[in-house]
Design a protein around this motif. Structure first.
Motif, PDB file in Angstrom:
ATOM      1  N   ASP A 106      19.082  -1.964   5.744  1.00  0.00           N
ATOM      2  CA  ASP A 106      19.796  -0.914   6.527  1.00  0.00           C
ATOM      3  C   ASP A 106      18.984   0.808   6.416  1.00  0.00           C
ATOM      4  OD1 ASP A 106      19.340  -1.155   3.694  1.00  0.00           O
ATOM      5  OD2 ASP A 106      20.514  -1.626   2.899  1.00  0.00           O
ATOM      6  N   GLY A 107      17.407   0.719   6.284  1.00  0.00           N
ATOM      7  CA  GLY A 107      16.723   1.505   6.047  1.00  0.00           C
ATOM      8  C   GLY A 107      16.605   2.625   5.192  1.00  0.00           C
ATOM      9  N   MET A 108      16.636   1.171   3.571  1.00  0.00           N
ATOM     10  CA  MET A 108      16.839   1.813   2.532  1.00  0.00           C
ATOM     11  C   MET A 108      15.638   0.394   1.405  1.00  0.00           C
ATOM     12  SD  MET A 108      18.355   4.582   1.353  1.00  0.00           S
ATOM     13  CE  MET A 108      20.040   5.408   1.591  1.00  0.00           C
ATOM     14  N   PHE A 109      14.740   0.321   2.539  1.00  0.00           N
ATOM     15  CA  PHE A 109      13.838  -0.407   1.850  1.00  0.00           C
ATOM     16  C   PHE A 109      13.098   0.355   0.201  1.00  0.00           C
ATOM     17  CE2 PHE A 109       9.408  -2.004   0.832  1.00  0.00           C
ATOM     18  CZ  PHE A 109       9.917  -3.125   0.956  1.00  0.00           C
ATOM     19  N   ALA A 110      12.341   1.693  -0.093  1.00  0.00           N
ATOM     20  CA  ALA A 110      11.827   2.376  -1.215  1.00  0.00           C
ATOM     21  C   ALA A 110      13.795   2.051  -1.940  1.00  0.00           C
ATOM     22  CB  ALA A 110      11.923   3.461  -0.858  1.00  0.00           C
ATOM     23  N   ALA A 111      14.725   2.335  -2.217  1.00  0.00           N
ATOM     24  CA  ALA A 111      15.900   2.080  -2.998  1.00  0.00           C
ATOM     25  C   ALA A 111      15.564   0.092  -3.320  1.00  0.00           C
ATOM     26  CB  ALA A 111      16.746   2.058  -1.713  1.00  0.00           C
ATOM     27  N   ARG A 150       0.557  -1.169  -0.242  1.00  0.00           N
ATOM     28  CA  ARG A 150      -0.491  -0.290   0.226  1.00  0.00           C
ATOM     29  C   ARG A 150       0.902   1.119   0.060  1.00  0.00           C
ATOM     30  NH1 ARG A 150      -3.382  -3.435   2.856  1.00  0.00           N
ATOM     31  NH2 ARG A 150      -2.737  -3.150   4.831  1.00  0.00           N
ATOM     32  N   ARG A 151       2.188   1.412   0.305  1.00  0.00           N
ATOM     33  CA  ARG A 151       3.298   2.054   1.049  1.00  0.00           C
ATOM     34  C   ARG A 151       3.879   2.730  -0.817  1.00  0.00           C
ATOM     35  NH1 ARG A 151       6.035   1.967   6.773  1.00  0.00           N
ATOM     36  NH2 ARG A 151       3.759   1.997   8.232  1.00  0.00           N
ATOM     37  N   TYR A 152       3.621   1.879  -1.066  1.00  0.00           N
ATOM     38  CA  TYR A 152       4.786   1.723  -2.783  1.00  0.00           C
ATOM     39  C   TYR A 152       3.962   1.723  -3.736  1.00  0.00           C
ATOM     40  CZ  TYR A 152       8.706   2.886   0.895  1.00  0.00           C
ATOM     41  OH  TYR A 152       9.423   3.072   1.804  1.00  0.00           O
ATOM     42  N   VAL A 153       2.905   0.662  -3.743  1.00  0.00           N
ATOM     43  CA  VAL A 153       2.329   0.083  -4.753  1.00  0.00           C
ATOM     44  C   VAL A 153       2.435   1.977  -5.826  1.00  0.00           C
ATOM     45  CG1 VAL A 153       0.059   0.632  -4.819  1.00  0.00           C
ATOM     46  CG2 VAL A 153       0.676  -0.744  -6.387  1.00  0.00           C
ATOM     47  N   THR A 154       2.079   3.270  -6.003  1.00  0.00           N
ATOM     48  CA  THR A 154       1.468   3.791  -6.860  1.00  0.00           C
ATOM     49  C   THR A 154       2.822   5.045  -6.764  1.00  0.00           C
ATOM     50  OG1 THR A 154      -0.259   4.759  -5.342  1.00  0.00           O
ATOM     51  CG2 THR A 154       0.816   6.567  -6.445  1.00  0.00           C
ATOM     52  N   ARG A 155       4.090   4.942  -6.583  1.00  0.00           N
ATOM     53  CA  ARG A 155       5.876   5.268  -6.600  1.00  0.00           C
ATOM     54  C   ARG A 155       6.162   3.962  -7.618  1.00  0.00           C
ATOM     55  NH1 ARG A 155       8.090   6.660  -0.793  1.00  0.00           N
ATOM     56  NH2 ARG A 155      10.252   6.438  -2.430  1.00  0.00           N
ATOM     57  N   VAL A 156       5.988   2.682  -7.414  1.00  0.00           N
ATOM     58  CA  VAL A 156       5.896   2.058  -8.632  1.00  0.00           C
ATOM     59  C   VAL A 156       5.817   2.612 -10.243  1.00  0.00           C
ATOM     60  CG1 VAL A 156       6.267  -0.835  -9.071  1.00  0.00           C
ATOM     61  CG2 VAL A 156       6.796  -0.046  -6.588  1.00  0.00           C
ATOM     62  N   TYR A 157       4.387   1.950  -9.792  1.00  0.00           N
ATOM     63  CA  TYR A 157       3.283   2.083 -11.095  1.00  0.00           C
ATOM     64  C   TYR A 157       4.195   3.257 -11.790  1.00  0.00           C
ATOM     65  CZ  TYR A 157      -0.878   3.065 -13.836  1.00  0.00           C
ATOM     66  OH  TYR A 157      -1.568   3.365 -14.924  1.00  0.00           O
ATOM     67  N   ARG A 158       4.319   4.356 -10.924  1.00  0.00           N
ATOM     68  CA  ARG A 158       4.392   5.298 -11.693  1.00  0.00           C
ATOM     69  C   ARG A 158       5.623   5.549 -12.868  1.00  0.00           C
ATOM     70  NH1 ARG A 158       3.238  10.245  -7.314  1.00  0.00           N
ATOM     71  NH2 ARG A 158       1.460  10.497  -7.015  1.00  0.00           N
ATOM     72  N   PHE A 211      11.107  11.629  -9.616  1.00  0.00           N
ATOM     73  CA  PHE A 211       9.978  11.609  -9.842  1.00  0.00           C
ATOM     74  C   PHE A 211       8.488  11.735  -9.775  1.00  0.00           C
ATOM     75  CE2 PHE A 211      13.238  15.759 -11.587  1.00  0.00           C
ATOM     76  CZ  PHE A 211      12.791  17.234 -10.694  1.00  0.00           C
ATOM     77  N   PHE A 212       8.885  10.195 -10.450  1.00  0.00           N
ATOM     78  CA  PHE A 212       7.983   9.456 -10.462  1.00  0.00           C
ATOM     79  C   PHE A 212       7.562   8.319  -9.243  1.00  0.00           C
ATOM     80  CE2 PHE A 212       8.920  11.147 -14.822  1.00  0.00           C
ATOM     81  CZ  PHE A 212       7.432  11.619 -14.539  1.00  0.00           C
ATOM     82  N   ALA A 213       9.529   7.818  -8.998  1.00  0.00           N
ATOM     83  CA  ALA A 213       8.632   6.742  -7.795  1.00  0.00           C
ATOM     84  C   ALA A 213       9.212   7.486  -6.776  1.00  0.00           C
ATOM     85  CB  ALA A 213      10.431   6.122  -8.148  1.00  0.00           C
ATOM     86  N   GLY A 214       9.506   8.627  -6.556  1.00  0.00           N
ATOM     87  CA  GLY A 214       9.605   9.948  -5.345  1.00  0.00           C
ATOM     88  C   GLY A 214      10.769   9.274  -5.003  1.00  0.00           C
ATOM     89  N   LEU A 215      12.002   8.855  -4.682  1.00  0.00           N
ATOM     90  CA  LEU A 215      13.216   8.157  -4.234  1.00  0.00           C
ATOM     91  C   LEU A 215      13.894   9.584  -3.952  1.00  0.00           C
ATOM     92  CD1 LEU A 215      14.745   5.530  -5.270  1.00  0.00           C
ATOM     93  CD2 LEU A 215      12.655   4.973  -4.163  1.00  0.00           C
ATOM     94  N   GLU A 216      14.363   9.597  -3.037  1.00  0.00           N
ATOM     95  CA  GLU A 216      15.092  11.064  -2.078  1.00  0.00           C
ATOM     96  C   GLU A 216      16.233  10.984  -3.013  1.00  0.00           C
ATOM     97  OE1 GLU A 216      14.457  13.200   0.043  1.00  0.00           O
ATOM     98  OE2 GLU A 216      12.599  12.783   0.452  1.00  0.00           O
ATOM     99  N   LEU A 217      17.780  11.640  -3.435  1.00  0.00           N
ATOM    100  CA  LEU A 217      18.355  11.397  -4.173  1.00  0.00           C
ATOM    101  C   LEU A 217      20.023  10.069  -3.250  1.00  0.00           C
ATOM    102  CD1 LEU A 217      20.238  15.392  -3.983  1.00  0.00           C
ATOM    103  CD2 LEU A 217      19.022  13.386  -5.932  1.00  0.00           C
TER     104      LEU A 217
END
Length: 181
Positions: free
Chosen positions: A65-70, A24-32, A138-144
């Motif tokens: 390691d604090g980087m699940f999104a990555a 739920r937290r990441y589906v929109t970011r992955v889809y974009r 921009f589309f997946a919303g990751l930080e630098l």
């Protein structure tokens, strides 16, 4: 009670509800991310599903390691690469000159003359590194820092890729407007 991504990822190894919360937290970011890469809703949906299936399959190998999104966007990136590697060309280069030119879409950006098609066309002309950096940030919303980890580059290098990518898009869409005028 709301858990951070790291805790949810650890719990997701044995608890489907924890994985569902990560979904739920990441589906929109992955889809974009997949939508901007493929330009096709159906393919983006399929790739999003494949990304989360691969993540579910590999959640036991995730290192906290604090980087699940990555980590997740790395999986999305590999799924995207497989998609393009296995895709057959729709038309040969020789046939391309006989294909009708794309008509401008009805989707105009609000109060602007640039169409989504022009932006998409400019995006496709970017170097793969610049396009990837823009898509991740921009589309997946990751930080630098997260995008840098996915790309295997420094934050400064990713920032430069984004800056130059945006510059390229601006110049290409401006050029398209001048040609149309």
């Amino acid at each position: 009670m709301s858990f951070d991504d790291e805790t949810l990822a650890a719990r997701a190894r044995t608890d489907v509800d924890s994985f569902a919360e990560l979904y739920r937290r990441y589906v929109t970011r992955v889809y974009r991310y997949h939508l901007v890469q493929t330009g096709n809703v159906k393919d983006a949906e399929d790739l999003t599903s494949q990304t989360f299936l691969a993540a579910l399959d590999g959640i036991g190998r995730y290192r906290r390691d604090g980087m699940f999104a990555a980590w997740l966007m790395g999986i999305a990136r590999r799924q995207n690469a497989l998609y393009f590697r296995n895709r057959k060309p729709e038309a040969s280069i020789e046939q391309a000159e006989y294909l009708p030119a794309a008509q401008p879409g009805v989707d105009m950006l609000v109060n602007q003359k640039i169409t989504l098609q022009q932006v998409r066309a400019a995006f496709k002309l970017l170097s793969s590194e610049r396009a990837e950096a823009l898509a991740l940030c921009f589309f997946a919303g990751l930080e630098l820092a997260e995008a840098a980890r996915v790309l295997g580059k420094s934050e400064a290098a990713v920032k430069m890729l984004i800056s130059r990518g945006l510059q390229d898009i601006r110049s290409r869409t401006t050029l398209a407007l001048e040609v149309e005028a």
